[in-house]
Enzyme design. Structure first.
Site, PDB file in Angstrom:
ATOM      1  N   ASP A  17     -16.247  -2.728   3.236  1.00 41.05           N
ATOM      2  CA  ASP A  17     -14.783  -2.743   3.185  1.00 41.05           C
ATOM      3  C   ASP A  17     -14.341  -4.185   2.986  1.00 41.05           C
ATOM      4  O   ASP A  17     -14.944  -5.112   3.539  1.00 41.05           O
ATOM      5  CB  ASP A  17     -14.178  -2.178   4.473  1.00 41.05           C
ATOM      6  CG  ASP A  17     -12.729  -1.790   4.286  1.00 41.05           C
ATOM      7  OD1 ASP A  17     -12.429  -0.583   4.291  1.00 41.05           O
ATOM      8  OD2 ASP A  17     -11.877  -2.696   4.101  1.00 41.05           O
TER       9      ASP A  17
ATOM     10  N   ILE B 124     -10.123   7.717   5.820  1.00 37.31           N
ATOM     11  CA  ILE B 124     -11.054   8.732   5.329  1.00 37.31           C
ATOM     12  C   ILE B 124     -12.499   8.253   5.475  1.00 37.31           C
ATOM     13  O   ILE B 124     -13.352   8.958   6.024  1.00 37.31           O
ATOM     14  CB  ILE B 124     -10.727   9.097   3.864  1.00 37.31           C
ATOM     15  CG1 ILE B 124      -9.368   9.801   3.811  1.00 37.31           C
ATOM     16  CG2 ILE B 124     -11.824   9.983   3.262  1.00 37.31           C
ATOM     17  CD1 ILE B 124      -8.826  10.048   2.423  1.00 37.31           C
TER      18      ILE B 124
ATOM     19  N   ASP C 156     -12.877  14.122  -7.904  1.00 35.88           N
ATOM     20  CA  ASP C 156     -11.660  14.880  -7.561  1.00 35.88           C
ATOM     21  C   ASP C 156     -10.408  14.248  -8.156  1.00 35.88           C
ATOM     22  O   ASP C 156      -9.346  14.855  -8.148  1.00 35.88           O
ATOM     23  CB  ASP C 156     -11.537  14.931  -6.023  1.00 35.88           C
ATOM     24  CG  ASP C 156     -10.416  15.833  -5.540  1.00 35.88           C
ATOM     25  OD1 ASP C 156     -10.324  16.973  -6.050  1.00 35.88           O
ATOM     26  OD2 ASP C 156      -9.633  15.419  -4.664  1.00 35.88           O
TER      27      ASP C 156
ATOM     28  N   HIS D 126      -8.040  17.306  -7.974  1.00 35.25           N
ATOM     29  CA  HIS D 126      -7.322  16.513  -6.957  1.00 35.25           C
ATOM     30  C   HIS D 126      -6.901  17.387  -5.766  1.00 35.25           C
ATOM     31  O   HIS D 126      -5.739  17.391  -5.356  1.00 35.25           O
ATOM     32  CB  HIS D 126      -6.093  15.837  -7.567  1.00 35.25           C
ATOM     33  CG  HIS D 126      -5.685  14.605  -6.814  1.00 35.25           C
ATOM     34  ND1 HIS D 126      -5.116  13.521  -7.421  1.00 35.25           N
ATOM     35  CD2 HIS D 126      -5.765  14.275  -5.497  1.00 35.25           C
ATOM     36  CE1 HIS D 126      -4.851  12.581  -6.520  1.00 35.25           C
ATOM     37  NE2 HIS D 126      -5.245  13.033  -5.333  1.00 35.25           N
TER      38      HIS D 126
ATOM     39  N   GLU E 258      -3.840  12.789 -14.881  1.00 32.41           N
ATOM     40  CA  GLU E 258      -4.010  14.165 -14.412  1.00 32.41           C
ATOM     41  C   GLU E 258      -2.897  15.041 -14.968  1.00 32.41           C
ATOM     42  O   GLU E 258      -1.750  14.595 -15.070  1.00 32.41           O
ATOM     43  CB  GLU E 258      -3.995  14.190 -12.877  1.00 32.41           C
ATOM     44  CG  GLU E 258      -5.166  13.405 -12.290  1.00 32.41           C
ATOM     45  CD  GLU E 258      -5.196  13.392 -10.759  1.00 32.41           C
ATOM     46  OE1 GLU E 258      -4.252  13.899 -10.123  1.00 32.41           O
ATOM     47  OE2 GLU E 258      -6.187  12.861 -10.214  1.00 32.41           O
TER      48      GLU E 258
HETATM   49  N1  LIG Z   1      -8.511  13.331  -3.225  1.00 34.01           N
HETATM   50  C1  LIG Z   1      -7.433  13.518  -2.504  1.00 34.01           C
HETATM   51  O1  LIG Z   1      -6.821  14.568  -2.507  1.00 34.01           O
HETATM   52  C2  LIG Z   1      -6.990  12.410  -1.616  1.00 34.01           C
HETATM   53  C3  LIG Z   1      -6.306  12.719  -0.440  1.00 34.01           C
HETATM   54  C4  LIG Z   1      -5.959  11.675   0.413  1.00 34.01           C
HETATM   55  C5  LIG Z   1      -6.244  10.363   0.058  1.00 34.01           C
HETATM   56  N2  LIG Z   1      -6.853  10.100  -1.113  1.00 34.01           N
HETATM   57  C6  LIG Z   1      -7.175   8.713  -1.503  1.00 34.01           C
HETATM   58  O2  LIG Z   1      -8.285   8.285  -0.721  1.00 34.01           O
HETATM   59  C7  LIG Z   1      -8.255   6.862  -0.605  1.00 34.01           C
HETATM   60  C8  LIG Z   1      -8.520   6.452   0.832  1.00 34.01           C
HETATM   61  O3  LIG Z   1      -7.486   6.943   1.664  1.00 34.01           O
HETATM   62  P1  LIG Z   1      -7.366   6.395   3.177  1.00 34.01           P
HETATM   63  O4  LIG Z   1      -6.277   7.171   3.822  1.00 34.01           O
HETATM   64  O5  LIG Z   1      -8.674   6.344   3.822  1.00 34.01           O
HETATM   65  O6  LIG Z   1      -6.865   4.916   2.856  1.00 34.01           O
HETATM   66  P2  LIG Z   1      -6.926   3.654   3.805  1.00 34.01           P
HETATM   67  O7  LIG Z   1      -5.900   2.733   3.311  1.00 34.01           O
HETATM   68  O8  LIG Z   1      -6.922   4.070   5.236  1.00 34.01           O
HETATM   69  O9  LIG Z   1      -8.382   3.031   3.495  1.00 34.01           O
HETATM   70  C9  LIG Z   1      -8.706   2.350   2.332  1.00 34.01           C
HETATM   71  C10 LIG Z   1      -9.740   1.307   2.700  1.00 34.01           C
HETATM   72  O10 LIG Z   1     -10.286   0.756   1.510  1.00 34.01           O
HETATM   73  C11 LIG Z   1     -10.479  -0.627   1.717  1.00 34.01           C
HETATM   74  N3  LIG Z   1     -10.566  -1.263   0.397  1.00 34.01           N
HETATM   75  C12 LIG Z   1      -9.606  -1.377  -0.534  1.00 34.01           C
HETATM   76  N4  LIG Z   1     -10.084  -1.935  -1.641  1.00 34.01           N
HETATM   77  C13 LIG Z   1     -11.399  -2.159  -1.415  1.00 34.01           C
HETATM   78  C14 LIG Z   1     -12.424  -2.696  -2.188  1.00 34.01           C
HETATM   79  N5  LIG Z   1     -12.222  -3.115  -3.449  1.00 34.01           N
HETATM   80  N6  LIG Z   1     -13.652  -2.807  -1.642  1.00 34.01           N
HETATM   81  C15 LIG Z   1     -13.889  -2.392  -0.372  1.00 34.01           C
HETATM   82  N7  LIG Z   1     -12.927  -1.861   0.412  1.00 34.01           N
HETATM   83  C16 LIG Z   1     -11.708  -1.740  -0.115  1.00 34.01           C
HETATM   84  C17 LIG Z   1      -9.271  -1.037   2.532  1.00 34.01           C
HETATM   85  O11 LIG Z   1      -9.492  -2.260   3.213  1.00 34.01           O
HETATM   86  C18 LIG Z   1      -9.158   0.147   3.489  1.00 34.01           C
HETATM   87  O12 LIG Z   1      -9.898  -0.042   4.667  1.00 34.01           O
HETATM   88  C19 LIG Z   1      -6.906   6.422  -1.143  1.00 34.01           C
HETATM   89  O13 LIG Z   1      -7.063   5.938  -2.447  1.00 34.01           O
HETATM   90  C20 LIG Z   1      -6.109   7.711  -1.170  1.00 34.01           C
HETATM   91  O14 LIG Z   1      -5.108   7.682  -2.153  1.00 34.01           O
HETATM   92  C21 LIG Z   1      -7.255  11.090  -1.958  1.00 34.01           C
END
Ligand SMILES: NC(=O)c1ccc[n+]([C@@H]2O[C@H](COP(=O)([O-])OP(=O)(O)OC[C@H]3O[C@@H](n4cnc5c(N)ncnc54)[C@H](O)[C@@H]3O)[C@@H](O)[C@H]2O)c1
Length: 454
Positions: A226, A207, A309, A337, A314
């Protein structure tokens, strides 16, 4: 309609390593095997089949999945039962009898007990991103492959973030609220273009990195932090620490994953470090942020606006009451969410996860499985395919190959992958095979699950 391949299956009959949960599962194994309709035999007359008496695989899809999820499976000749809600443990236990494929979203808890008793279950599809609702270790020990949709709703989250960044930077929520309240308050004060402003992305995964690309196309400068090494896209600049990002970002947006260590990642010290009048977004996980601290930062004017979000707790169902310390704050957008909740994302998730289940059934392919060693496999025309999931201990590959050699079976192709305590070796053989080969392999001490696809 493509033909579903013959599918044979056996679980280990040997004692696992003492003291592990595999112990428990092994003790459950005779019961599991009884439910696997041992009277049904595959074409080769070799092993009990994971199919019902009409030779059809069965899938149970819960939680109102997109219709494409069923149609992809039905097109493979798989019989699909759909239900709109989640099931609790005992309901799930009953419903899984005679079912080979289970599809869920986030509300159905798939516990170790359910997995140990689901004797026919071959694979689980989590039609969402998270897989915390499934006891993945227990699934692996039961030889049940699990798949999810790690990026099918990425674009939807990114688009919501873009919309919120613009809305907050222009203070649209306040203009909207005033006008709905009958007040004409035309003013440019506190409203900005996003062009030329700096976006700080915390978590540059699926994302975060896609948001980076869209934000640059709007004329924003992007910095990101990251915890892992990540390729910078476009002109985005990596910074080494969260503090460094907070020092320069006009908009801070969190996209970290849900690892336990991220609890409380963002609180009062981080809000205090943000640039005055910066904007804050969290569309990642609720437990990552101290929302009382965000409330204080908004009320003190330190943070000019926020979009949230995700929440630590929740409500379970639509229409349930929602309470939060963030309710009623100015220029704060609250959404339930829905970051990934678009019709496009639901369709893509349905297609993606059902596609993974179909490939696993047809070829044994475990690409992007979240719990088993990953092997990308294609069709196996004219071959018998032995897909052998085993405990990853020295000598398994040698033992598998010795078994084939002892029975004069020629190996056409072979792939091995390991992941932690499990190994997955897939062997294509062209010769006729007899029951002794299968028996010998399923009786290997390390065998977790053996499938024979012909
Ligand atoms: N709001 C929604 O409806 C919704 C939908 C999809 C995903 N999400 C959430 O969005 C988040 C990101 O999803 P994604 O698919 O990009 O995940 P992803 O695993 O591809 O990316 C997460 C990134 O965060 C980095 N990271 C983790 N902890 C960290 C920290 N403390 N400091 C810096 N970097 C850190 C990881 O190295 C990774 O690159 C997840 O928590 C997911 O659950 C929410």
């Amino acid at each position: 309609m493509e033909e579903v391949p013959e599918l044979a299956f056996a679980t280990s009959t040997s004692e696992p390593h003492a003291g592990s949960l595999a112990d428990v599962l092994w003790r459950a194994a005779p019961e599991r095997r009884r439910r696997c309709r041992p009277d049904t035999r595959d074409q080769l007359g070799l092993a009990p089949l994971v199919r019902d008496d009409r030779g059809v695989l069965r899938a149970l899809l819960l939680e109102n999945l997109h219709p494409l999820a069923s149609s992809v499976l039905k097109a493979q000749g798989i019989e699909v039962e759909t239900r709109s809600g989640a099931l609790d443990e005992s309901e799930l236990f009953e419903a899984l009898q005679g079912v080979q494929l289970l599809g869920i979203r986030s509300k159905t808890q798939v516990t170790a007990r359910v997995l140990a008793e689901a004797g026919d279950l071959l694979a689980i599809g989590a039609y969402c991103i998270g897989t915390n609702q499934i006891e993945l270790g227990a699934a692996s020990r039961a030889g049940i492959a699990t798949f999810n949709a790690p990026f099918s709703n990425t674009r939807s989250v990114v688009e919501l973030a873009v919309a919120e960044i613009i809305a907050l930077t222009r203070r649209l929520t306040e203009h909207d609220g005033a006008l709905h309240g009958g007040i004409w308050d035309k003013s440019a004060e506190g409203a900005h273009e996003v062009r030329g402003r700096t976006l700080g992305i915390v978590g540059y995964g699926n994302i975060g990195s896609q948001l980076s690309v869209l934000a640059e196309s709007l004329g924003m400068s992007v910095v990101f932090h990251d915890s892992s090494e990540k390729l910078s896209l476009g002109n985005a600049r990596r910074v080494e620490s969260l503090d460094e990002l907070l020092d320069v970002a006009d908009v801070v947006t969190l996209h970290v994953d849900g690892r336990a260590g991220n609890a409380g990642l963002f609180g009062a010290p981080q809000f205090a470090r943000m640039k005055p009048s910066a904007i804050f977004l969290n569309l990642s996980r609720g437990f990552v942020v101290d929302y009382w601290a965000l409330r204080e930062a908004v009320l003190s004017g330190r943070v000019a606006g926020a979009a949230v979000d995700v929440f630590p707790v929740e409500p379970k169902s639509r229409g349930d009451h929602f309470d939060s310390e963030l309710r009623g704050l100015p220029n704060v957008i609250l959404t339930p969410h829905v970051g990934g909740s678009t019709e496009e994302a639901q369709r893509d998730i349905g297609q993606f996860v059902s596609g993974k289940l179909r490939e696993y059934v047809n070829t044994g392919s475990t690409t992007l499985s979240v719990n088993l060693p990953n092997l990308a496999l294609d069709q196996h025309p004219g071959c018998h395919r032995f897909a052998h999931l085993h405990h990853n201990t020295p000598g398994v590959l040698a033992a598998v190959n010795r078994t084939f050699a002892e029975h004069g079976v020629n190996i056409e192709g072979q792939l091995l992958a390991t992941r932690g305590e499990f190994g997955y070796v897939v062997t294509d053989v062209s010769a006729d095979i007899d029951q002794a080969v299968i028996t010998q392999m399923q009786e290997m001490e390390q065998t977790v699950r053996l499938r024979v696809l012909s």
